[in-house]
Design a protein around this motif. Structure first.
Motif, PDB file in Angstrom:
ATOM      1  N   GLY A  92     102.699  22.926   6.227  1.00  0.00           N
ATOM      2  CA  GLY A  92     101.819  23.744   7.051  1.00  0.00           C
ATOM      3  C   GLY A  92     101.939  25.220   6.744  1.00  0.00           C
ATOM      4  N   LEU A  93     103.155  25.657   6.446  1.00  0.00           N
ATOM      5  CA  LEU A  93     103.390  27.076   6.174  1.00  0.00           C
ATOM      6  C   LEU A  93     102.916  27.496   4.784  1.00  0.00           C
ATOM      7  CD1 LEU A  93     106.881  27.408   7.889  1.00  0.00           C
ATOM      8  CD2 LEU A  93     104.740  28.492   8.620  1.00  0.00           C
ATOM      9  N   THR A  94     102.525  26.534   3.961  1.00  0.00           N
ATOM     10  CA  THR A  94     101.886  26.909   2.696  1.00  0.00           C
ATOM     11  C   THR A  94     100.427  27.297   2.910  1.00  0.00           C
ATOM     12  OG1 THR A  94     101.166  24.648   2.169  1.00  0.00           O
ATOM     13  CG2 THR A  94     103.366  25.310   1.409  1.00  0.00           C
ATOM     14  N   GLN A  95      99.846  26.885   4.041  1.00  0.00           N
ATOM     15  CA  GLN A  95      98.444  27.158   4.341  1.00  0.00           C
ATOM     16  C   GLN A  95      98.261  28.150   5.484  1.00  0.00           C
ATOM     17  OE1 GLN A  95      95.978  25.717   2.507  1.00  0.00           O
ATOM     18  NE2 GLN A  95      97.514  24.651   1.259  1.00  0.00           N
ATOM     19  N   LEU A  96      99.259  28.243   6.360  1.00  0.00           N
ATOM     20  CA  LEU A  96      99.157  29.048   7.569  1.00  0.00           C
ATOM     21  C   LEU A  96     100.373  29.943   7.721  1.00  0.00           C
ATOM     22  CD1 LEU A  96      98.132  26.122   9.944  1.00  0.00           C
ATOM     23  CD2 LEU A  96      96.597  27.939   9.205  1.00  0.00           C
ATOM     24  N   THR A  97     100.207  31.047   8.431  1.00  0.00           N
ATOM     25  CA  THR A  97     101.353  31.861   8.801  1.00  0.00           C
ATOM     26  C   THR A  97     102.085  31.164   9.946  1.00  0.00           C
ATOM     27  OG1 THR A  97     100.205  33.144  10.508  1.00  0.00           O
ATOM     28  CG2 THR A  97     100.026  33.936   8.218  1.00  0.00           C
ATOM     29  N   PRO A  98     103.326  31.552  10.221  1.00  0.00           N
ATOM     30  CA  PRO A  98     104.024  30.940  11.359  1.00  0.00           C
ATOM     31  C   PRO A  98     103.255  31.035  12.666  1.00  0.00           C
ATOM     32  CG  PRO A  98     105.596  32.107   9.982  1.00  0.00           C
ATOM     33  CD  PRO A  98     104.233  32.412   9.426  1.00  0.00           C
ATOM     34  N   ALA A  99     102.636  32.176  12.936  1.00  0.00           N
ATOM     35  CA  ALA A  99     101.882  32.342  14.184  1.00  0.00           C
ATOM     36  C   ALA A  99     100.654  31.442  14.206  1.00  0.00           C
ATOM     37  CB  ALA A  99     101.469  33.804  14.359  1.00  0.00           C
ATOM     38  N   GLN A 100      99.970  31.320  13.084  1.00  0.00           N
ATOM     39  CA  GLN A 100      98.783  30.462  13.018  1.00  0.00           C
ATOM     40  C   GLN A 100      99.144  28.991  13.177  1.00  0.00           C
ATOM     41  OE1 GLN A 100      97.288  31.721   9.203  1.00  0.00           O
ATOM     42  NE2 GLN A 100      95.790  33.131  10.095  1.00  0.00           N
ATOM     43  N   TRP A 111      96.141  36.307  16.780  1.00  0.00           N
ATOM     44  CA  TRP A 111      94.943  37.085  16.451  1.00  0.00           C
ATOM     45  C   TRP A 111      95.286  38.517  16.061  1.00  0.00           C
ATOM     46  CZ3 TRP A 111      92.468  40.998  19.624  1.00  0.00           C
ATOM     47  CH2 TRP A 111      91.249  41.433  19.097  1.00  0.00           C
ATOM     48  N   LEU A 112      96.210  39.120  16.815  1.00  0.00           N
ATOM     49  CA  LEU A 112      96.590  40.507  16.524  1.00  0.00           C
ATOM     50  C   LEU A 112      97.370  40.616  15.212  1.00  0.00           C
ATOM     51  CD1 LEU A 112      97.726  41.727  20.073  1.00  0.00           C
ATOM     52  CD2 LEU A 112      95.623  42.339  18.851  1.00  0.00           C
ATOM     53  N   LEU A 113      98.202  39.617  14.916  1.00  0.00           N
ATOM     54  CA  LEU A 113      99.078  39.705  13.749  1.00  0.00           C
ATOM     55  C   LEU A 113      98.405  39.225  12.466  1.00  0.00           C
ATOM     56  CD1 LEU A 113     102.051  40.434  13.007  1.00  0.00           C
ATOM     57  CD2 LEU A 113     102.560  37.999  13.189  1.00  0.00           C
ATOM     58  N   ASP A 114      97.804  38.040  12.522  1.00  0.00           N
ATOM     59  CA  ASP A 114      97.300  37.414  11.293  1.00  0.00           C
ATOM     60  C   ASP A 114      95.836  37.006  11.348  1.00  0.00           C
ATOM     61  OD1 ASP A 114      99.953  37.404  10.124  1.00  0.00           O
ATOM     62  OD2 ASP A 114     100.406  35.737  11.474  1.00  0.00           O
ATOM     63  N   GLY A 115      95.223  37.070  12.509  1.00  0.00           N
ATOM     64  CA  GLY A 115      93.876  36.532  12.661  1.00  0.00           C
ATOM     65  C   GLY A 115      93.921  35.053  12.998  1.00  0.00           C
TER      66      GLY A 115
END
Length: 302
Positions: A37-45, A210-214
């Protein structure tokens, strides 16, 4: 997930064994799911996607069990759910995912597994419990396994890791142990409390994301990873584990099955992620688990 307010009911050892086995198999996949999952998304996402799914899972579980009424939404319960939601999922999983983002899965997973040792240490000042000689020996053994895991992995296995990732993985154990201890004080139904906690925390996670990564990109890959983490790590596995503990007269014996999870996880890490498993990772994990057995791990996840 911890064993929250598990109440007695007629036992069914076959059902307990099947549910516990299912939970262990599901939990053995989460380290691999985190890394993918973290290859496609940031931790927050990844966390936001998973939180939306897990909130739905707990909501459905409440409806199926028909254990929810508006009378349960007292000021105390809501306040409790908000405070616990700040710990889990918000703080705990943000820290954990950041650790996984920085470390090989074969390091991050065993480090996070030491949360039960952190719990034993925190229970002394928080609950007034005393550590037996056996528990102290178990703690020493487990942390020697951590040293073996890190030092041996870097010197013999060629594993790369950074100090920030290690610090975050160990910090996650502190947050999770604190969350578990806070739950010992509640009288609210475990599933209800989790559902409310996630329902309150998910919008906060969304704002942070949203604020950090969208917002997370909506595609088949990210939807699969968010759903898998939300259903397996945060939802279905916990419900199966809770059912297992409610169905058995031998919770301690059933709980020993959880020690299979990290070793099964190493197999998936090697086969799916393609991480060459260092001998020190196997040895370090074995020593950590031996220490947990000596200490006496609570009936909880990982």
């Amino acid at each position: 997930m911890p064993n929250l307010n598990v109440q007695a009911q007629p036992t069914n050892e076959t059902q307990a064994l099947l549910c516990a086995g299912g939970a262990v198999l599901l939990w053995s996949t989460v380290a691999t799911a985190f890394k993918l999952g973290l290859t496609q998304l940031t931790p927050a996402q990844l966390l936001f996607s998973a939180c939306v799914v897990s909130t739905c899972v707990f909501g459905v579980a409440l409806l199926i069990n028909q254990k929810f009424s508006t009378q349960q939404l007292t000021k105390h319960t809501i306040t409790e759910a908000i405070l616990l939601g700040l710990l889990n999922p918000l703080l705990y999983y943000l820290i954990l995912f950041e650790a996984y983002d920085r470390l090989p899965a074969q390091l991050a997973q065993p480090l996070n597994y030491t949360w039960a040792i952190t719990l034993a240490l925190l229970a002394v000042p928080v609950l007034g419990q005393k550590l037996s000689g056996r528990a102290l020996l178990g703690i020493a053994v487990s942390y020697s396994g951590v040293v073996l895991l890190l030092v041996g992995g870097q010197q013999l296995g060629g594993l790369s890791w950074d100090i920030t990732g290690v610090g975050l993985a160990l910090l996650s154990t502190l947050v999770w142990a604190g969350y578990w201890l806070a739950n010992t004080k509640t009288k609210t139904s475990g599933v209800l409390l989790l559902c409310l906690s996630f329902a309150f925390a998910t919008p906060l996670v969304g704002v942070y994301c949203w604020l950090l990564d969208g917002w997370p990109p909506l595609n088949q890959h990210t939807l699969v990873y968010g759903t898998w983490v939300g259903v397996v790590e945060m939802g279905l596995a916990f419900l199966l584990w809770q059912r297992a503990l409610r169905s058995t007269a031998h919770a301690g014996r059933i709980s020993q099955l959880i020690f299979l999870s990290p070793f099964l996880s190493l197999v998936l890490i090697a086969q799916v992620l393609g991480e060459p498993i260092a001998a020190s990772s196997i040895a370090g994990l074995a020593v950590i688990v031996a220490g947990l057995v000596l200490t006496g791990q609570p009936t909880a996840q990982r």
